[in-house]
Design a protein around this motif. Structure first.
Motif, PDB file in Angstrom:
ATOM      1  N   PHE A  20      41.628 -11.251  41.193  1.00 22.23           N
ATOM      2  CA  PHE A  20      42.643 -11.578  42.445  1.00 22.23           C
ATOM      3  C   PHE A  20      43.680 -12.601  42.078  1.00 22.23           C
ATOM      4  CE2 PHE A  20      40.292  -8.407  44.631  1.00 22.23           C
ATOM      5  CZ  PHE A  20      41.277  -7.521  45.254  1.00 22.23           C
ATOM      6  N   ARG A  21      43.317 -13.391  41.255  1.00 17.43           N
ATOM      7  CA  ARG A  21      44.178 -14.565  41.012  1.00 17.43           C
ATOM      8  C   ARG A  21      45.629 -14.144  40.490  1.00 17.43           C
ATOM      9  NH1 ARG A  21      40.754 -18.108  38.506  1.00 17.43           N
ATOM     10  NH2 ARG A  21      40.205 -19.036  40.612  1.00 17.43           N
ATOM     11  N   GLU A  22      45.526 -13.302  39.611  1.00 20.66           N
ATOM     12  CA  GLU A  22      46.770 -12.705  39.041  1.00 20.66           C
ATOM     13  C   GLU A  22      47.692 -11.975  39.935  1.00 20.66           C
ATOM     14  OE1 GLU A  22      46.813 -13.378  35.951  1.00 20.66           O
ATOM     15  OE2 GLU A  22      48.694 -12.302  35.391  1.00 20.66           O
ATOM     16  N   ILE A  23      47.232 -11.443  41.206  1.00 22.65           N
ATOM     17  CA  ILE A  23      47.900 -10.629  42.150  1.00 22.65           C
ATOM     18  C   ILE A  23      47.961 -11.253  43.393  1.00 22.65           C
ATOM     19  CG2 ILE A  23      47.941  -8.398  41.157  1.00 22.65           C
ATOM     20  CD1 ILE A  23      45.544  -7.799  42.901  1.00 22.65           C
ATOM     21  N   THR A  24      47.515 -12.661  43.459  1.00 20.69           N
ATOM     22  CA  THR A  24      47.959 -13.402  45.000  1.00 20.69           C
ATOM     23  C   THR A  24      48.663 -14.829  44.494  1.00 20.69           C
ATOM     24  OG1 THR A  24      45.543 -14.206  44.559  1.00 20.69           O
ATOM     25  CG2 THR A  24      45.970 -12.116  46.010  1.00 20.69           C
ATOM     26  N   ARG A  73      53.950 -13.856  49.503  1.00 25.39           N
ATOM     27  CA  ARG A  73      53.290 -13.049  48.726  1.00 25.39           C
ATOM     28  C   ARG A  73      51.466 -12.870  49.204  1.00 25.39           C
ATOM     29  NH1 ARG A  73      56.235 -11.592  44.248  1.00 25.39           N
ATOM     30  NH2 ARG A  73      57.259 -13.447  43.390  1.00 25.39           N
ATOM     31  N   PRO A  74      50.906 -11.857  48.737  1.00 27.34           N
ATOM     32  CA  PRO A  74      49.477 -12.024  49.111  1.00 27.34           C
ATOM     33  C   PRO A  74      48.816 -13.142  48.640  1.00 27.34           C
ATOM     34  CG  PRO A  74      50.030 -10.099  47.666  1.00 27.34           C
ATOM     35  CD  PRO A  74      51.176 -10.853  47.688  1.00 27.34           C
ATOM     36  N   VAL A  75      47.702 -13.448  49.713  1.00 27.86           N
ATOM     37  CA  VAL A  75      46.666 -14.580  49.299  1.00 27.86           C
ATOM     38  C   VAL A  75      45.131 -13.706  49.373  1.00 27.86           C
ATOM     39  CG1 VAL A  75      48.060 -16.424  50.001  1.00 27.86           C
ATOM     40  CG2 VAL A  75      46.412 -15.201  51.588  1.00 27.86           C
ATOM     41  N   TYR A  76      44.070 -14.563  48.668  1.00 28.16           N
ATOM     42  CA  TYR A  76      42.865 -13.990  48.636  1.00 28.16           C
ATOM     43  C   TYR A  76      41.675 -15.112  49.381  1.00 28.16           C
ATOM     44  CZ  TYR A  76      38.336 -12.735  46.413  1.00 28.16           C
ATOM     45  OH  TYR A  76      37.293 -12.295  46.129  1.00 28.16           O
ATOM     46  N   ILE A  77      41.236 -14.551  50.433  1.00 26.48           N
ATOM     47  CA  ILE A  77      39.905 -15.528  51.048  1.00 26.48           C
ATOM     48  C   ILE A  77      38.590 -14.727  50.926  1.00 26.48           C
ATOM     49  CG2 ILE A  77      39.293 -16.352  53.107  1.00 26.48           C
ATOM     50  CD1 ILE A  77      42.161 -16.550  53.975  1.00 26.48           C
TER      51      ILE A  77
END
Ligand code: TPP
Length: 543
Positions: A125-129, A157-161
């Motif tokens: 997910f680091r690649e797309i957030t 942009r998206p983020v990941y939690i």
């Protein structure tokens, strides 16, 4: 307050209005908190791609924050394509994934849903957030959540939690709201001075509006700027639908070789093209016969402004527009010799077989009589047909171009805004995510869905007509509507289409599915022009 409720309050404070999700054991405790606290409504769908697309649409439509909550591994990784689409098209979406707790991490077993390591999912997910956090420390969580949500909005942009399941009910302080990022006022003024000077000395200045103006909620301001500067406006393909409700001198949408030649000529001939929030992608510009001279263009995107060989970093789009509004004045330019775009109306109710343009005409007639509907489109000829529908709100993944967006995005739009959308989708794309319509009955959603059923991956056929794998079977989608809680009509003529659309609009409370049977090989005018233009370009480049 515990970590879950602190997170949910923070999401709401940052503009979220709903959570879309699909549970699994790693996220079940969080879903319980979600339901019990009722801080935000929860809508569950049937497949994670649909969850991602619905959350994306809720953010796109009202420049809020989209939220998608899923389980670890099988759930989150099922949503990668949807999140990638949001990343590419600059949609502020929060991915919340459940995860194993601290004890489980230590027990030495491989855990179910694990891929390579327990942190592989975060790495993917680091690649797309644009920012990520694992909430494994309740003391640091408030400041971490504030940072991640702040970046989500600032960068759009998206983020990941990632939320380990043993942390869900840990006591936690409320999340602060960080101030918006600042900028250097002197740099802003220098940028505004140079930009206004470039516009003033140009003979054919023009404004091209892109999706960032919706993401940052500044459509009204941009419309005001266009009026103040007397700049004619077009939108990019991706920006189609922008300024639909604002009073702007809008000529139409720039589609390069596929579009209205006058608009194409005006954009490509501009000697100071002010591009506000336009993603410089092949779908926006690759179909240009005459390459736009970027040295003469002014590009404000991703928090910076580029003019010729000058780059002004850290100039947020809204600050730039505010600066221009403060100091701008009418620019005496020669208006480009083009009129506003015209759209087809007046469908004749006869027994002629259906073509995509008939659908555009029928929807235009409907909106003339009943007022506008937001349109949500999938990728396929339905998207090109949407470009012949009068200027209204349009959600579509026009650049990333993923199929499967239309139906779940339409549901996300209706859940978030309460507005009833018209969804346009090809039969190939409907085979992917059309089944999410079965969830309408639980929530009272009633979109009008028009399936362009040509029993074909027709867009692919246009580029490779000799391949028979593009032939699809006839699935009779309309017959499936009733057991799924909706109503379906299969139509093959213009008269049948009109009757079905009239009926669908009257019927509220359950989804309406119109399966429009279109003969293979019959394309919208815009797709025909697009294909012919691409062939011309390829022939010209020797490709
Ligand atoms: N898979 C995804 C998720 N997205 C894609 N864009 C593609 C594959 C490649 N693709 C682009 S258009 C298309 C395919 C497979 C065919 C679309 O078929 P359909 O939905 O029936 O619309 P039509 O082309 O017939 O108008």
């Amino acid at each position: 307050m515990n970590l879950s409720t602190a997170l949910l309050h923070a999401l709401k404070d940052h503009g979220a209005r709903a959570v879309f999700g699909l549970p699994g054991d790693f996220v079940l405790p969080f879903f319980k908190q979600l339901e019990d606290s009722a801080i935000l409504p929860l809508y569950t769908l049937s497949h994670e791609p649909g969850v991602g697309f619905a959350a994306d649409a809720s953010a796109r439509f009202s420049h809020g924050l989209g939220v998608a909550a899923v389980t670890y591994g099988a759930g989150a990784l099922n949503m990668v394509n949807a999140v990638a689409a949001s990343y590419a098209e600059k949609v502020p979406m929060v991915v919340i994934s459940g995860a194993p707790g601290a004890n489980e991490r230590r027990n030495g077993f491989l855990l179910h849903h694990q891929t390579r390591s327990l942190d592989s999912q975060m790495a993917m997910f680091r690649e797309i957030t644009c920012d990520q956090v694992v909430l494994d420390d309740p003391a640091r969580a408030p400041e971490q959540i504030a940072r991640v949500l702040g970046n989500c909005l600032a960068q759009s942009r998206p983020v990941y939690i990632e939320l380990p399941r043993d942390m869900v009910a840990a006591p936690c302080a409320p999340v602060p709201k960080l101030p918006a990022p600042s900028w250097d006022p002197e740099a802003l003024q220098a940028c505004v001075t140079e930009l206004l000077a470039r516009l003033a000395t140009a003979e054919r200045p023009m404004l091209l509006a892109g999706i960032e103006i919706r993401r940052f909620g500044i459509e009204e301001k941009v419309a005001k700027l266009a009026r103040l500067l007397h700049l004619p406006v077009t939108t990019s393909i991706m920006g189609r639908g922008l300024l639909a409700n604002a009073e702007a001198p809008l000529l139409g949408t720039y589609l390069g070789v596929a579009g209205d030649p006058q608009i194409t000529h005006a954009v490509e001939g501009s000697d100071a093209l002010l591009m506000l929030g336009v993603i410089v992608s092949d779908t926006n510009f690759g179909v240009s016969e005459k390459t736009i001279d970027m040295r003469k263009a002014i590009l404000a995107l991703d928090g910076q402004v580029e003019m010729g060989h000058h780059i002004y970093p850290n100039i947020p789009l809204e600050a730039l527009v505010d600066g221009l509004l403060e100091r701008g004045h009418s620019i005496a330019c020669t208006p480009p010799p083009c009129r506003r775009a015209e759209y087809p109306y007046g469908l004749v109710a006869d027994s002629a077989p259906l073509a995509p343009m008939d659908i555009a005409r029928a929807v235009n007639d409907l909106m003339k009589q009943r007022g506008s509907f937001p349109i949500v489109s999938d990728i396929g000829d339905c998207f090109f047909t949407a470009l012949d529908i009068e200027h209204t709100d349009l959600l579509a993944p026009g650049y990333y171009a993923t199929m499967g967006y239309g139906v779940p995005a339409g549901l996300g739009l209706q859940a978030d805004s309460g507005q009833r959308p018209i969804i346009l989708v090809g039969d190939g794309a409907f085979q992917m995510t059309g089944w999410e319509l079965g969830n309408c009955q639980r929530y009272g959603w009633d979109p009008i869905v028009i399936v362009f059923n040509n029993c074909s991956w027709e867009m692919l056929r246009t580029f490779q007509p000799e391949s028979s794998f593009n032939n699809l079977s006839d699935w009779h989608f309309a017959d499936m509507a009733k057991p799924m809680g909706g109503e379906g009509y299969r139509v093959s003529t213009r008269a049948e289409l009109l009757a079905a659309l009239d009926h669908a609009v009257e019927m509220r409370g359950r989804f309406q599915l119109i399966e429009a049977m279109i003969p293979r090989g019959v394309l919208s005018d815009t797709l025909n022009r697009f294909v012919a233009g691409v062939r011309r370009l390829q022939a010209g480049s020797g490709a």
